[in-house]
Design an enzyme around this catalytic site. Structure first.
Site, PDB file in Angstrom:
ATOM      1  N   SER A   1       0.790  -1.241   0.000  1.00 47.09           N
ATOM      2  CA  SER A   1       0.000   0.000   0.000  1.00 47.09           C
ATOM      3  C   SER A   1       0.816   1.282   0.000  1.00 47.09           C
ATOM      4  CB  SER A   1      -0.949   0.018   1.203  1.00 47.09           C
ATOM      5  OG  SER A   1      -2.063  -0.827   0.963  1.00 47.09           O
TER       6      SER A   1
ATOM      7  N   LYS B   1       0.070   3.810  -2.702  1.00 53.13           N
ATOM      8  CA  LYS B   1      -0.946   4.862  -2.641  1.00 53.13           C
ATOM      9  C   LYS B   1      -0.346   6.259  -2.588  1.00 53.13           C
ATOM     10  CE  LYS B   1      -4.564   1.957  -0.604  1.00 53.13           C
ATOM     11  NZ  LYS B   1      -3.957   0.647  -0.353  1.00 53.13           N
TER      12      LYS B   1
ATOM     13  N   SER C   1      -5.979   3.490   4.313  1.00 52.33           N
ATOM     14  CA  SER C   1      -5.424   2.682   3.230  1.00 52.33           C
ATOM     15  C   SER C   1      -6.516   1.931   2.463  1.00 52.33           C
ATOM     16  CB  SER C   1      -4.392   1.683   3.774  1.00 52.33           C
ATOM     17  OG  SER C   1      -3.494   1.285   2.768  1.00 52.33           O
TER      18      SER C   1
END
Length: 411
Positions: free
Chosen positions: A61, A64, A116
């Site tokens: 993640s 992102k 997230s």
């Protein structure tokens, strides 16, 4: 007396050796459990510490960060977005968005960075590019633009894919870019937030920031932390990228494939402390500084200015050993007009006789170029009367010759 003197010498040598060993130990790079790690200076981009920093690994993640960068470039925070798919159809972490929900870009970015949410990532990708596949192309273009040469993205969230990879160095470059955006920093450091659906105000979604390094109540709190983004999948293990600032010195550290989450938080602080404790940032040039004089013509020389700050990292104690100069690329500006502040030249910065970086150089004054025989230049010329008289004679001659030719033709 001799025995006392001997004892004193032994004690002195012991203390000296202990102090020297301690000082040496402080400069030793930390041993960490992440497979890949990079520590870079946010101003210069210099790598201050690395462990397999160019090894290709999965980012999870931390992906992102670049999704947020693109969103902030392409959208306004108050733009409204209609969600295209239920969160139940998306793997991994989600905040609970359903198809048809109407939220703002701000809402989605906070869901992306605080919780997230993969559903937030997909909603942003669909809004900007029409699909996650098309958005991935934007991600790869942006990565190359930032100098990330070993990165390939396949989705906006960081879900496992054998072709969705990056390096610790590339990942650090992404956050280095992100922290230049005030909106990114403000959003990513928001402690908590409540999303209220535009199409159904009775429905709300509560978000809490999962970045423990900025949470003062967390055992992982780091007082110098600016912002960061964590990630985890069973394939990538723990990943993290963080920025920190101490006494105006900003560093970015990234970590990939860390097996021990608890140890990784301690490692992050150790790596950042290593950078702060062992490196100084030397300011070579400040934006607006006059760096040289440039000869435009034999009669005209102008000042040229730095268009941006140029800094350089050195080991502490070596600040006075840095020398720098700028070599200006020759360019014919004799027939060009420009305004003060316009970038008109290119310069190469050398540090200790080695090429370091390039920089645009701005004009320190304005200049209006005029063709030598223009009316304005004649009016300002010391011999303008002579020039005007000459032009008048030439015009009279042409007019007289034309009249003479017409008379002869009539005969």
């Amino acid at each position: 007396m001799k025995r006392i003197f001997k004892t004193f010498n032994i004690l002195f040598l012991f203390l000296f050796c202990f102090t020297y060993s301690s000082a040496q130990a402080e400069t030793q790079p930390p041993q960490i459990n992440a497979e890949g790690c990079a520590l870079i200076d946010a101003s210069t981009g210099q790598v201050l510490y690395g462990k397999n920093e160019e090894k290709v690994l999965e980012p999870a993640s931390t992906t992102k960060v670049i999704t947020a960068i693109i969103t902030l470039e392409k959208c306004k925070l108050d733009d409204e977005v209609t969600v295209q798919e239920d969160f139940t159809k998306i793997d991994g972490t989600a905040v609970g968005l359903l198809k048809g929900d109407v939220v703002t870009v701000r809402d989605l970015l906070l869901g992306l960075l605080l919780e997230s949410g993969n559903d937030c990532a997909n909603a942003l990708a669909d809004h900007i590019s029409g699909s996650t596949e098309a958005f991935s192309k934007l991600m790869n273009e942006k990565a190359k633009e930032l100098g990330a040469l070993h990165t390939n993205f396949k989705n906006p969230s960081g879900l496992p894919d054998p072709e969705h990879t990056t390096t610790a160095h590339d990942l650090a470059l992404f956050l280095r870019e992100a922290i230049n955006n005030k909106d990114y920093v403000q959003l990513s450091t928001t402690p908590n937030y409540t999303i209220t659906l535009k199409n159904n105000p009775s429905k709300t979604i509560v978000l809490n920031n999962k970045n423990y390094m900025i949470n003062k109540n967390s055992r992982y709190y780091y007082p110098f932390a600016l912002c960061g983004k964590n990630g985890y999948t069973t394939k990538s293990n723990h990943t993290y990228v963080a920025a920190a600032e101490k006494n105006g010195h900003v560093l970015v550290a990234s970590f990939l494939n860390a097996l021990d989450k608890d140890q990784n938080f301690h490692d992050m602080q150790a790596v950042l402390n290593y950078g702060f404790d062992n490196y100084s940032l030397v300011h070579l040039y400040k934006k607006g500084d006059e760096v040289s004089q440039y000869k435009i013509t034999n009669n005209l020389t102008i000042p040229v200015m730095a268009s941006k700050d140029i800094d350089y990292d050195v080991p502490k104690g070596q600040e006075d050993s840095v020398s720098s100069e700028i070599k200006i690329q020759d360019q014919d500006l004799s027939k060009q007009s420009f305004n003060e502040g316009d970038n008109i030249l290119k310069g190469t910065v050398y540090v200790n006789d080695k090429e370091y970086t390039t920089m645009d150089l701005a004009a320190g004054t304005s200049r209006k170029y005029e063709f030598p025989l223009s009316i304005n230049s004649l009016s300002n010329n010391a011999n303008s009367e002579l020039y005007i008289g000459s032009v008048a004679i030439v015009l009279a001659g042409v007019f007289g010759l034309r009249k003479l030719i017409n008379i002869k033709l009539k005969k």
